[in-house]
Design a protein around this motif. Structure first.
Motif, PDB file in Angstrom:
ATOM      1  N   UNK A  75      45.672 -45.734   9.066  1.00 57.25           N
ATOM      2  CA  UNK A  75      45.930 -47.113   8.962  1.00 57.25           C
ATOM      3  C   UNK A  75      46.256 -47.908  10.314  1.00 57.25           C
ATOM      4  N   UNK A  76      46.040 -47.481  11.577  1.00 62.78           N
ATOM      5  CA  UNK A  76      46.346 -48.040  12.683  1.00 62.78           C
ATOM      6  C   UNK A  76      45.586 -49.376  13.088  1.00 62.78           C
ATOM      7  N   UNK A  77      44.222 -49.246  12.876  1.00 63.57           N
ATOM      8  CA  UNK A  77      43.268 -50.582  13.034  1.00 63.57           C
ATOM      9  C   UNK A  77      43.665 -51.329  11.877  1.00 63.57           C
ATOM     10  N   UNK A  78      43.925 -51.034  10.678  1.00 59.41           N
ATOM     11  CA  UNK A  78      44.425 -52.072   9.785  1.00 59.41           C
ATOM     12  C   UNK A  78      45.602 -52.956  10.164  1.00 59.41           C
ATOM     13  N   UNK A  79      46.767 -52.027  10.600  1.00 59.36           N
ATOM     14  CA  UNK A  79      47.847 -52.588  11.276  1.00 59.36           C
ATOM     15  C   UNK A  79      47.856 -53.494  12.105  1.00 59.36           C
ATOM     16  N   UNK A  80      46.862 -53.076  13.202  1.00 60.72           N
ATOM     17  CA  UNK A  80      46.800 -54.076  14.215  1.00 60.72           C
ATOM     18  C   UNK A  80      46.111 -55.396  13.658  1.00 60.72           C
ATOM     19  N   UNK A  81      45.211 -55.361  12.931  1.00 61.11           N
ATOM     20  CA  UNK A  81      44.591 -56.612  12.313  1.00 61.11           C
ATOM     21  C   UNK A  81      45.706 -57.497  11.500  1.00 61.11           C
ATOM     22  N   UNK A 105      50.058 -51.389   4.513  1.00 61.04           N
ATOM     23  CA  UNK A 105      48.951 -52.356   4.979  1.00 61.04           C
ATOM     24  C   UNK A 105      48.157 -52.847   3.728  1.00 61.04           C
ATOM     25  N   UNK A 106      47.875 -52.025   2.738  1.00 61.38           N
ATOM     26  CA  UNK A 106      46.906 -52.565   1.777  1.00 61.38           C
ATOM     27  C   UNK A 106      47.658 -53.656   1.028  1.00 61.38           C
ATOM     28  N   UNK A 107      48.974 -53.576   0.784  1.00 58.59           N
ATOM     29  CA  UNK A 107      49.809 -54.608  -0.195  1.00 58.59           C
ATOM     30  C   UNK A 107      50.420 -55.442   0.708  1.00 58.59           C
ATOM     31  N   UNK A 108      50.455 -55.214   2.196  1.00 56.26           N
ATOM     32  CA  UNK A 108      51.068 -56.107   3.147  1.00 56.26           C
ATOM     33  C   UNK A 108      52.706 -56.003   2.814  1.00 56.26           C
ATOM     34  N   UNK A 109      53.193 -54.935   2.566  1.00 51.68           N
ATOM     35  CA  UNK A 109      54.663 -54.848   2.276  1.00 51.68           C
ATOM     36  C   UNK A 109      55.464 -54.460   3.741  1.00 51.68           C
ATOM     37  N   UNK A 110      56.735 -55.000   3.769  1.00 55.65           N
ATOM     38  CA  UNK A 110      57.666 -54.724   4.739  1.00 55.65           C
ATOM     39  C   UNK A 110      57.039 -54.831   6.136  1.00 55.65           C
ATOM     40  N   UNK A 111      56.010 -55.615   6.264  1.00 54.95           N
ATOM     41  CA  UNK A 111      55.727 -55.867   7.878  1.00 54.95           C
ATOM     42  C   UNK A 111      56.640 -56.789   8.462  1.00 54.95           C
ATOM     43  N   UNK A 112      57.388 -57.841   7.820  1.00 59.84           N
ATOM     44  CA  UNK A 112      58.384 -58.225   8.692  1.00 59.84           C
ATOM     45  C   UNK A 112      59.386 -57.615   9.122  1.00 59.84           C
ATOM     46  N   UNK A 113      59.937 -56.516   8.549  1.00 54.97           N
ATOM     47  CA  UNK A 113      60.856 -55.466   8.810  1.00 54.97           C
ATOM     48  C   UNK A 113      60.603 -54.681   9.973  1.00 54.97           C
ATOM     49  N   UNK A 114      59.264 -54.501   9.810  1.00 54.09           N
ATOM     50  CA  UNK A 114      58.720 -53.698  10.987  1.00 54.09           C
ATOM     51  C   UNK A 114      58.622 -54.397  12.327  1.00 54.09           C
ATOM     52  N   UNK A 167      61.182 -42.356  26.152  1.00 58.81           N
ATOM     53  CA  UNK A 167      60.732 -43.501  25.304  1.00 58.81           C
ATOM     54  C   UNK A 167      61.466 -43.459  23.911  1.00 58.81           C
ATOM     55  N   UNK A 168      61.249 -44.979  23.472  1.00 57.61           N
ATOM     56  CA  UNK A 168      61.849 -44.900  21.950  1.00 57.61           C
ATOM     57  C   UNK A 168      60.424 -44.948  21.241  1.00 57.61           C
ATOM     58  N   UNK A 169      60.655 -44.364  19.960  1.00 52.66           N
ATOM     59  CA  UNK A 169      59.795 -44.011  19.108  1.00 52.66           C
ATOM     60  C   UNK A 169      60.245 -44.648  17.684  1.00 52.66           C
ATOM     61  N   UNK A 170      59.310 -45.426  17.171  1.00 52.45           N
ATOM     62  CA  UNK A 170      59.593 -45.820  15.574  1.00 52.45           C
ATOM     63  C   UNK A 170      58.499 -45.047  14.766  1.00 52.45           C
ATOM     64  N   UNK A 171      58.972 -44.139  13.812  1.00 52.38           N
ATOM     65  CA  UNK A 171      57.978 -43.662  12.758  1.00 52.38           C
ATOM     66  C   UNK A 171      57.636 -44.378  11.426  1.00 52.38           C
ATOM     67  N   UNK A 172      56.537 -44.706  11.637  1.00 51.20           N
ATOM     68  CA  UNK A 172      55.820 -46.002  10.701  1.00 51.20           C
ATOM     69  C   UNK A 172      55.015 -45.115   9.529  1.00 51.20           C
ATOM     70  N   UNK A 173      55.931 -44.958   8.258  1.00 54.08           N
ATOM     71  CA  UNK A 173      54.796 -44.370   7.295  1.00 54.08           C
ATOM     72  C   UNK A 173      54.221 -45.288   6.400  1.00 54.08           C
ATOM     73  N   UNK A 174      52.962 -45.473   6.607  1.00 54.13           N
ATOM     74  CA  UNK A 174      51.794 -46.330   5.851  1.00 54.13           C
ATOM     75  C   UNK A 174      51.596 -45.690   4.485  1.00 54.13           C
TER      76      UNK A 174
END
Length: 399
Positions: free
Chosen positions: A74-80, A270-279, A239-246
């Motif tokens: 889901x990397x490309x969907x997240x970018x979009x 990404x499918x339901x657009x949940x928690x993107x603001x917190x990301x 580097x800092x890293x954030x683990x994003x579970x899609x």
């Protein structure tokens, strides 16, 4: 025997060697050999001319974030969704074959987001254009490791191992070890804390593997063998890293709760657009960007276009703020007035070493031009010669 075969042979020897007090010196030497071979693996081949096949894009904005993960997570969907840039997304793997940049407009700043091709196991050895992907991620400020919540936890460990194999250290601080090569004098070994993983003999053996016989070493913390090898190599990036579970919409609520409680982790869909603001908020917090607003003398502050600073890109002091506006400005600064969280009272007179915080307002007061003749009866400075004998005598007063 090639470099990859030698690395695998040493790893096999380490796997079959028992770990105890008697074998720790031998294991330390083997770790140093693997680190040297992996450094050689990253070097360009001898005799090659011209630039290699990469997909580096020009830096833009106030920060750069790289998306790293396995194919079809889901990397490309997240970018979009975050940037509005259309990146091709499909139900088959390796849809994205090159680096696709996008811009996130968040809190009056511009953050560059890079959608990179999916990497597979063995990427550090060059499989699936893995070296180019990791090289681009090295130039970013933080890494978003996109993972599939429905897959096993081993994917996170595989990606971390691949990134560490090429010199990326995720969510770690540089070890407090002072190391300096010398021309003569032998090896000087000292420590300010009790060492449980290292001793002088093991340190000498690792340096002997690197053909270093004159050096000065000071341990300021209880570091491991791997930390000491990283300091000797000198090409590691922390580097800092954030683990994003899609794809949390396809797993149970218990798994979502367990994943969200892990450190440096966040769950999204990404499918339901949940928690993107917190990301976005977590990404902003990890980058540590500082917005500073300018205030001209006698006018209201300008809250439309802030000056964005960060500790990773120069620093957050008043001196860094002045250099960001213009290099020659710092010579004319008399003092600075600061309003905001970093000020004890409003306004506070500050010097060049004052640390600024997010959303501070700064007014720069310049030195007055002292080259003129001054005001009224008194001059601001004198052009008379330094020696008394060279001065011109004044005319006598009229009687």
């Amino acid at each position: 025997m090639g470099i990859l075969e030698r690395i695998k042979e040493i790893e096999a020897e380490m796997a079959r060697t028992q770990k105890n007090k008697a074998t720790e010196y031998h294991l330390g030497q083997l770790k140093a050999k693997i680190a040297k071979l992996r450094t050689q693996l990253l070097e360009p081949p001898k005799g090659s001319s011209g630039a290699g096949e990469g997909f580096e894009v020009t830096k833009f904005g106030h920060g750069r974030v790289a998306l790293i993960g396995f194919p079809s997570v889901g990397k490309s969907t997240l970018l979009t969704l975050l940037t509005g840039t259309q990146s091709e997304a499909a139900s088959y793997e390796f849809t994205t074959l090159t680096c696709i940049p996008g811009i996130i407009h968040y809190n009056d700043t511009k953050i560059q987001l890079l959608d990179l091709p999916g990497i597979i196991e063995g990427a550090s050895e060059g499989k699936g254009r893995g070296r180019q992907v990791i090289a681009v991620s090295k130039s970013s400020d933080i890494v978003l490791m996109v993972l599939d919540a429905s897959k096993s936890e081993g994917h996170r460990q595989i990606l971390t191992k691949e990134l560490e194999a090429v010199g990326l250290r995720l969510n770690k601080k540089p070890p407090q070890i002072y190391f300096k090569k010398k021309k003569t004098g032998g090896i000087s070994f000292n420590s300010t804390s009790q060492l449980t993983h290292m001793d002088e003999k093991l340190c000498y053996q690792i340096l002997h593997e690197y053909k270093i016989h004159n050096a000065e070493i000071l341990f300021r913390e209880d570091a491991t063998v791997d930390d000491f090898i990283d300091v000797i190599e000198g090409n590691r990036k922390y580097m800092k890293c954030i683990y994003v579970y899609n794809k949390i919409d396809v797993v149970g609520i218990d798994d979502v709760d367990r994943l969200s409680r892990q450190p440096n982790s966040i769950v999204i869909s990404c499918n339901l657009k949940l928690n993107l603001d917190r990301l976005l908020a977590k990404m902003w917090e990890a980058m540590g960007l500082v917005r500073v607003y300018t205030k001209p003398q006698g006018q209201q502050p300008d809250f439309t276009d802030p000056v964005v600073l960060s500790l990773d890109r120069g620093g957050c002091t008043v001196e860094d703020f002045c250099n960001h506006i213009h290099r020659s400005l710092i010579k004319d600064v008399k003092y600075v007035l600061v309003w905001g969280i970093s000020a004890r009272h409003y306004p506070q007179h500050c010097g060049l070493s004052h640390m600024l915080n997010d959303e501070d307002v700064v007014q720069i007061v310049k030195k007055k031009d002292t080259e003129g003749e001054g005001r009224g009866r008194f001059k601001s400075h004198s052009n008379d010669p330094a020696r008394i004998s060279d001065r011109v005598k004044k005319a006598p007063l009229k009687t």
